[in-house]
Design a protein around this motif. Structure first.
Motif, short mmCIF file in Angstrom:
data_model
loop_
_atom_site.label_atom_id
_atom_site.label_comp_id
_atom_site.label_asym_id
_atom_site.label_seq_id
_atom_site.Cartn_x
_atom_site.Cartn_y
_atom_site.Cartn_z
N PRO A 11 -25.72 44.03 73.20
CA PRO A 11 -25.62 42.72 72.54
C PRO A 11 -24.46 41.88 73.04
O PRO A 11 -24.58 40.65 73.16
CB PRO A 11 -25.44 43.08 71.06
N LEU A 12 -23.34 42.51 73.39
CA LEU A 12 -22.22 41.77 73.94
C LEU A 12 -22.55 41.21 75.33
O LEU A 12 -22.22 40.06 75.63
CB LEU A 12 -20.98 42.66 74.03
N VAL A 13 -23.20 42.00 76.15
CA VAL A 13 -23.61 41.53 77.47
C VAL A 13 -24.58 40.36 77.32
O VAL A 13 -24.46 39.34 78.02
CB VAL A 13 -24.23 42.67 78.30
N GLY A 14 -25.53 40.49 76.43
CA GLY A 14 -26.49 39.40 76.19
C GLY A 14 -25.80 38.14 75.70
O GLY A 14 -26.15 37.03 76.11
N GLY A 15 -24.83 38.30 74.83
CA GLY A 15 -24.08 37.14 74.35
C GLY A 15 -23.30 36.45 75.45
O GLY A 15 -23.26 35.22 75.52
N LEU A 16 -22.69 37.24 76.32
CA LEU A 16 -21.94 36.65 77.44
C LEU A 16 -22.85 35.95 78.44
O LEU A 16 -22.51 34.89 78.96
CB LEU A 16 -21.11 37.73 78.14
N VAL A 17 -24.03 36.54 78.69
CA VAL A 17 -25.00 35.89 79.58
C VAL A 17 -25.48 34.59 78.96
O VAL A 17 -25.60 33.56 79.65
CB VAL A 17 -26.18 36.84 79.89
N GLY A 18 -25.74 34.59 77.67
CA GLY A 18 -26.15 33.36 76.99
C GLY A 18 -25.07 32.30 77.04
O GLY A 18 -25.35 31.11 77.24
N LEU A 19 -23.83 32.71 76.86
CA LEU A 19 -22.71 31.77 76.94
C LEU A 19 -22.59 31.18 78.34
O LEU A 19 -22.40 29.96 78.50
CB LEU A 19 -21.41 32.47 76.56
N LEU A 20 -22.75 32.01 79.36
CA LEU A 20 -22.68 31.53 80.73
C LEU A 20 -23.82 30.55 81.03
O LEU A 20 -23.61 29.50 81.64
CB LEU A 20 -22.74 32.70 81.71
N LEU A 21 -25.04 30.90 80.60
CA LEU A 21 -26.17 29.98 80.81
C LEU A 21 -25.97 28.66 80.10
O LEU A 21 -26.27 27.59 80.65
CB LEU A 21 -27.47 30.64 80.35
N ALA A 22 -25.47 28.70 78.88
CA ALA A 22 -25.23 27.46 78.13
C ALA A 22 -24.18 26.60 78.83
O ALA A 22 -24.35 25.37 78.95
CB ALA A 22 -24.77 27.79 76.71
N ALA A 23 -23.12 27.23 79.33
CA ALA A 23 -22.09 26.47 80.04
C ALA A 23 -22.64 25.86 81.32
O ALA A 23 -22.33 24.71 81.66
CB ALA A 23 -20.90 27.38 80.34
N LEU A 24 -23.48 26.62 82.04
CA LEU A 24 -24.07 26.07 83.27
C LEU A 24 -25.00 24.91 82.97
O LEU A 24 -24.98 23.89 83.67
CB LEU A 24 -24.83 27.17 84.02
#
Length: 61
Positions: A11-24
């Motif tokens: 879940p932490l990895v998924g959250g970080l990937v989601g944060l990165l995608l949102a920032a991009l």
């Protein structure tokens, strides 16, 4: 603390990937982000193919 990280690793990895995608998407736009994701997927596929066939390991022997 390490037990907590082991329990919630994905879940932490998924959250970080989601944060990165949102920032991009916010900074460079949707279509540029989509192009980056396509190239990343192609790179992963090429890397898996190279590892599976052993092309580079045979080349450097």
């Amino acid at each position: 603390m390490t037990e907590l990280l082991k329990t919630y690793c994905w879940p932490l990895v998924g959250g970080l990937v989601g944060l990165l995608l949102a920032a991009l998407i916010i900074t460079i736009g949707f279509f540029k982000t989509l192009v980056i994701l396509i190239f990343v997927a192609l790179g992963i596929a090429a890397g898996l193919y190279i590892k599976k066939t052993g092309i580079l390991s045979n080349l450097f022997k």
